[in-house]
Design a protein around this motif. Structure first.
Motif, PDB file in Angstrom:
ATOM      1  N   SER A 113      -1.696  -2.819 -20.166  1.00  8.01           N
ATOM      2  CA  SER A 113      -1.738  -3.983 -19.278  1.00  8.01           C
ATOM      3  C   SER A 113      -1.067  -3.676 -17.946  1.00  8.01           C
ATOM      4  O   SER A 113      -1.538  -4.120 -16.882  1.00  8.01           O
ATOM      5  N   MET A 114       0.007  -2.897 -17.983  1.00  7.41           N
ATOM      6  CA  MET A 114       0.691  -2.526 -16.738  1.00  7.41           C
ATOM      7  C   MET A 114      -0.211  -1.657 -15.869  1.00  7.41           C
ATOM      8  O   MET A 114      -0.234  -1.807 -14.636  1.00  7.41           O
ATOM      9  N   VAL A 115      -0.951  -0.742 -16.489  1.00 10.03           N
ATOM     10  CA  VAL A 115      -1.856   0.116 -15.722  1.00 10.03           C
ATOM     11  C   VAL A 115      -2.943  -0.718 -15.045  1.00 10.03           C
ATOM     12  O   VAL A 115      -3.292  -0.481 -13.878  1.00 10.03           O
ATOM     13  N   VAL A 116      -3.465  -1.722 -15.749  1.00 10.25           N
ATOM     14  CA  VAL A 116      -4.559  -2.527 -15.194  1.00 10.25           C
ATOM     15  C   VAL A 116      -4.118  -3.291 -13.961  1.00 10.25           C
ATOM     16  O   VAL A 116      -4.721  -3.166 -12.875  1.00 10.25           O
ATOM     17  N   PHE A 117      -3.053  -4.099 -14.096  1.00 13.49           N
ATOM     18  CA  PHE A 117      -2.699  -4.927 -12.936  1.00 13.49           C
ATOM     19  C   PHE A 117      -2.029  -4.109 -11.838  1.00 13.49           C
ATOM     20  O   PHE A 117      -2.171  -4.431 -10.643  1.00 13.49           O
ATOM     21  N   ALA A 118      -1.320  -3.033 -12.183  1.00 14.88           N
ATOM     22  CA  ALA A 118      -0.693  -2.223 -11.150  1.00 14.88           C
ATOM     23  C   ALA A 118      -1.741  -1.450 -10.338  1.00 14.88           C
ATOM     24  O   ALA A 118      -1.600  -1.294  -9.110  1.00 14.88           O
ATOM     25  N   SER A 119      -2.794  -0.974 -10.987  1.00 12.89           N
ATOM     26  CA  SER A 119      -3.841  -0.249 -10.266  1.00 12.89           C
ATOM     27  C   SER A 119      -4.547  -1.144  -9.263  1.00 12.89           C
ATOM     28  O   SER A 119      -4.823  -0.730  -8.121  1.00 12.89           O
ATOM     29  N   ILE A 120      -4.812  -2.376  -9.660  1.00 11.33           N
ATOM     30  CA  ILE A 120      -5.529  -3.280  -8.746  1.00 11.33           C
ATOM     31  C   ILE A 120      -4.620  -3.758  -7.628  1.00 11.33           C
ATOM     32  O   ILE A 120      -5.043  -3.871  -6.460  1.00 11.33           O
ATOM     33  N   ILE A 121      -3.365  -4.043  -7.944  1.00 11.56           N
ATOM     34  CA  ILE A 121      -2.448  -4.518  -6.902  1.00 11.56           C
ATOM     35  C   ILE A 121      -2.209  -3.430  -5.856  1.00 11.56           C
ATOM     36  O   ILE A 121      -2.181  -3.701  -4.646  1.00 11.56           O
ATOM     37  N   ASN A 122      -2.055  -2.194  -6.295  1.00  9.23           N
ATOM     38  CA  ASN A 122      -1.726  -1.108  -5.364  1.00  9.23           C
ATOM     39  C   ASN A 122      -2.944  -0.596  -4.593  1.00  9.23           C
ATOM     40  O   ASN A 122      -2.856  -0.354  -3.377  1.00  9.23           O
ATOM     41  N   GLU A 123      -4.071  -0.406  -5.276  1.00  7.71           N
ATOM     42  CA  GLU A 123      -5.222   0.228  -4.631  1.00  7.71           C
ATOM     43  C   GLU A 123      -6.536  -0.526  -4.852  1.00  7.71           C
ATOM     44  O   GLU A 123      -7.600   0.008  -4.537  1.00  7.71           O
ATOM     45  N   GLY A 124      -6.464  -1.717  -5.376  1.00  9.67           N
ATOM     46  CA  GLY A 124      -7.685  -2.459  -5.674  1.00  9.67           C
ATOM     47  C   GLY A 124      -8.249  -3.246  -4.508  1.00  9.67           C
ATOM     48  O   GLY A 124      -9.294  -3.902  -4.659  1.00  9.67           O
ATOM     49  N   TYR A 125      -7.594  -3.194  -3.362  1.00  8.65           N
ATOM     50  CA  TYR A 125      -8.066  -3.920  -2.191  1.00  8.65           C
ATOM     51  C   TYR A 125      -8.247  -2.931  -1.042  1.00  8.65           C
ATOM     52  O   TYR A 125      -7.403  -2.052  -0.820  1.00  8.65           O
ATOM     53  N   VAL A 126      -9.344  -3.057  -0.320  1.00  7.37           N
ATOM     54  CA  VAL A 126      -9.646  -2.187   0.814  1.00  7.37           C
ATOM     55  C   VAL A 126     -10.006  -3.060   2.011  1.00  7.37           C
ATOM     56  O   VAL A 126     -10.406  -4.225   1.869  1.00  7.37           O
ATOM     57  N   ASN A 127      -9.837  -2.508   3.206  1.00  5.71           N
ATOM     58  CA  ASN A 127     -10.212  -3.226   4.420  1.00  5.71           C
ATOM     59  C   ASN A 127     -11.431  -2.572   5.050  1.00  5.71           C
ATOM     60  O   ASN A 127     -11.756  -1.423   4.774  1.00  5.71           O
ATOM     61  N   MET A 128     -12.080  -3.331   5.898  1.00  6.82           N
ATOM     62  CA  MET A 128     -13.304  -2.856   6.572  1.00  6.82           C
ATOM     63  C   MET A 128     -13.103  -2.854   8.074  1.00  6.82           C
ATOM     64  O   MET A 128     -13.818  -3.496   8.834  1.00  6.82           O
ATOM     65  N   GLY A 129     -12.080  -2.149   8.522  1.00  9.26           N
ATOM     66  CA  GLY A 129     -11.805  -2.087   9.950  1.00  9.26           C
ATOM     67  C   GLY A 129     -11.095  -3.316  10.455  1.00  9.26           C
ATOM     68  O   GLY A 129     -11.058  -3.526  11.675  1.00  9.26           O
ATOM     69  N   SER A 130     -10.543  -4.124   9.587  1.00  8.53           N
ATOM     70  CA  SER A 130      -9.818  -5.320  10.003  1.00  8.53           C
ATOM     71  C   SER A 130      -8.608  -5.484   9.093  1.00  8.53           C
ATOM     72  O   SER A 130      -8.386  -4.718   8.155  1.00  8.53           O
ATOM     73  N   GLU A 131      -7.820  -6.517   9.386  1.00  5.27           N
ATOM     74  CA  GLU A 131      -6.640  -6.777   8.571  1.00  5.27           C
ATOM     75  C   GLU A 131      -6.985  -7.474   7.255  1.00  5.27           C
ATOM     76  O   GLU A 131      -6.137  -7.530   6.368  1.00  5.27           O
ATOM     77  N   ARG A 132      -8.152  -7.969   7.119  1.00  2.85           N
ATOM     78  CA  ARG A 132      -8.551  -8.668   5.893  1.00  2.85           C
ATOM     79  C   ARG A 132      -8.871  -7.659   4.796  1.00  2.85           C
ATOM     80  O   ARG A 132      -9.610  -6.703   5.024  1.00  2.85           O
ATOM     81  N   LEU A 133      -8.319  -7.893   3.631  1.00  6.24           N
ATOM     82  CA  LEU A 133      -8.545  -7.009   2.488  1.00  6.24           C
ATOM     83  C   LEU A 133      -9.590  -7.614   1.568  1.00  6.24           C
ATOM     84  O   LEU A 133      -9.638  -8.832   1.355  1.00  6.24           O
ATOM     85  N   HIS A 134     -10.422  -6.748   1.026  1.00  8.65           N
ATOM     86  CA  HIS A 134     -11.459  -7.171   0.096  1.00  8.65           C
ATOM     87  C   HIS A 134     -11.226  -6.509  -1.255  1.00  8.65           C
ATOM     88  O   HIS A 134     -10.770  -5.361  -1.335  1.00  8.65           O
ATOM     89  N   CYS A 135     -11.570  -7.225  -2.296  1.00  2.00           N
ATOM     90  CA  CYS A 135     -11.475  -6.664  -3.640  1.00  2.00           C
ATOM     91  C   CYS A 135     -12.503  -5.550  -3.777  1.00  2.00           C
ATOM     92  O   CYS A 135     -13.651  -5.667  -3.350  1.00  2.00           O
ATOM     93  N   VAL A 136     -12.087  -4.447  -4.383  1.00  3.96           N
ATOM     94  CA  VAL A 136     -12.955  -3.294  -4.485  1.00  3.96           C
ATOM     95  C   VAL A 136     -14.133  -3.557  -5.416  1.00  3.96           C
ATOM     96  O   VAL A 136     -15.147  -2.849  -5.353  1.00  3.96           O
ATOM     97  N   PHE A 137     -14.023  -4.551  -6.267  1.00  2.70           N
ATOM     98  CA  PHE A 137     -15.112  -4.866  -7.193  1.00  2.70           C
ATOM     99  C   PHE A 137     -16.115  -5.807  -6.518  1.00  2.70           C
ATOM    100  O   PHE A 137     -16.069  -7.028  -6.666  1.00  2.70           O
ATOM    101  N   ASN A 138     -16.992  -5.212  -5.717  1.00  5.48           N
ATOM    102  CA  ASN A 138     -18.087  -5.940  -5.072  1.00  5.48           C
ATOM    103  C   ASN A 138     -17.573  -7.075  -4.193  1.00  5.48           C
ATOM    104  O   ASN A 138     -18.213  -8.125  -4.063  1.00  5.48           O
TER     105      ASN A 138
END
Length: 233
Positions: free
Chosen positions: A37-62
């Motif tokens: 459970s720690m691996v699941v939520f820690a992976s998404i919190i740390n690297e599960g969000y990406v930006n598209m040239g802006s300050e807004r972060l998007h969830c990596v899952f679509n």
């Protein structure tokens, strides 16, 4: 039967055996559930969000924020629940009431079964959204490892929580097997001593066959009139 060993634990108040506790299947599964459970939520919190040239972060899952929020929520709650149930396992042998032990085991069955279902839903949800994610929409090279780790350990969490449910059911069935208590009482019960039956007055009754009438003693009063004693030769 309060205080007797039940539901897979020894008698209340018995000494805590750390080595035996660590070797229990439920302890091993609970530790694995805590790590997964720690691996699941820690992976998404740390690297599960990406930006598209802006300050807004998007969830990596679509770009589906619900997928990330769902995985983080059940991951954190499973993390905390694993710690609480582990503490309950340590305290469980000190519970003297069989009814309280039964309630604790039933709570574990309900929670573990429900969380197995939630992890199954989470695994299917994340895998579905990840399959729909394209390189054109998100720079997947930034978070692909985290996304795959979240999906993989969500699947592993299904197995661990299902195993915890099975262990809890086994403990429940063990606690409701009343033959265990019967055999334990028979072994520990001292042999009964047989005593002769008493009559109403409270004195010991003498068997009929054991009674012997006293020998007949001839007296003067019992001789008929005119009776003569035969001469002795």
């Amino acid at each position: 039967m309060d205080g007797a060993g039940s539901f897979g634990a020894g008698r209340a108040g018995s000494a805590f055996d750390l080595v035996a506790f660590v070797k229990q299947p439920q302890t091993i599964l609970r530790a694995l559930a805590w790590i997964f459970s720690m691996v699941v939520f820690a992976s998404i919190i740390n690297e599960g969000y990406v930006n598209m040239g802006s300050e807004r972060l998007h969830c990596v899952f679509n770009k589906n924020a619900d997928a990330c929020n769902y995985a983080i929520t059940i991951g954190i709650m499973a993390f905390l629940a694993s710690v609480l149930f582990l503490a309950l396992d340590v305290y469980f042998p000190q519970i003297s009431s069989v009814k309280d032990r039964k309630r604790a085991v039933l709570l574990e069955i309900a929670f573990s079964g429900f969380w197995t279902f939630l992890w199954f839903v989470g695994f299917c949800f994340l895998a579905n959204q990840w399959s729909r994610t394209s390189d054109k929409e998100l720079p997947l090279e930034q978070a692909s490892d985290a996304a795959r780790a979240a999906i993989a350990f969500s699947f592993f969490s299904i197995l661990t929580w299902a195993g915890l449910t099975v262990c809890a059911v086994q403990r429940f069935l063990l606690g409701t097997d009343m033959t265990l208590f019967t055999s334990e009482q028979v072994v520990n019960q001292p042999p009964k001593q047989t005593y002769p039956s008493n009559d109403v007055i409270g004195q010991t009754t003498i068997p009929v066959n054991a009674y012997q009438s006293p020998p007949l003693i001839e007296t003067v009063e019992t001789r008929p009139p005119g009776y003569k004693v035969p001469p002795a030769f």
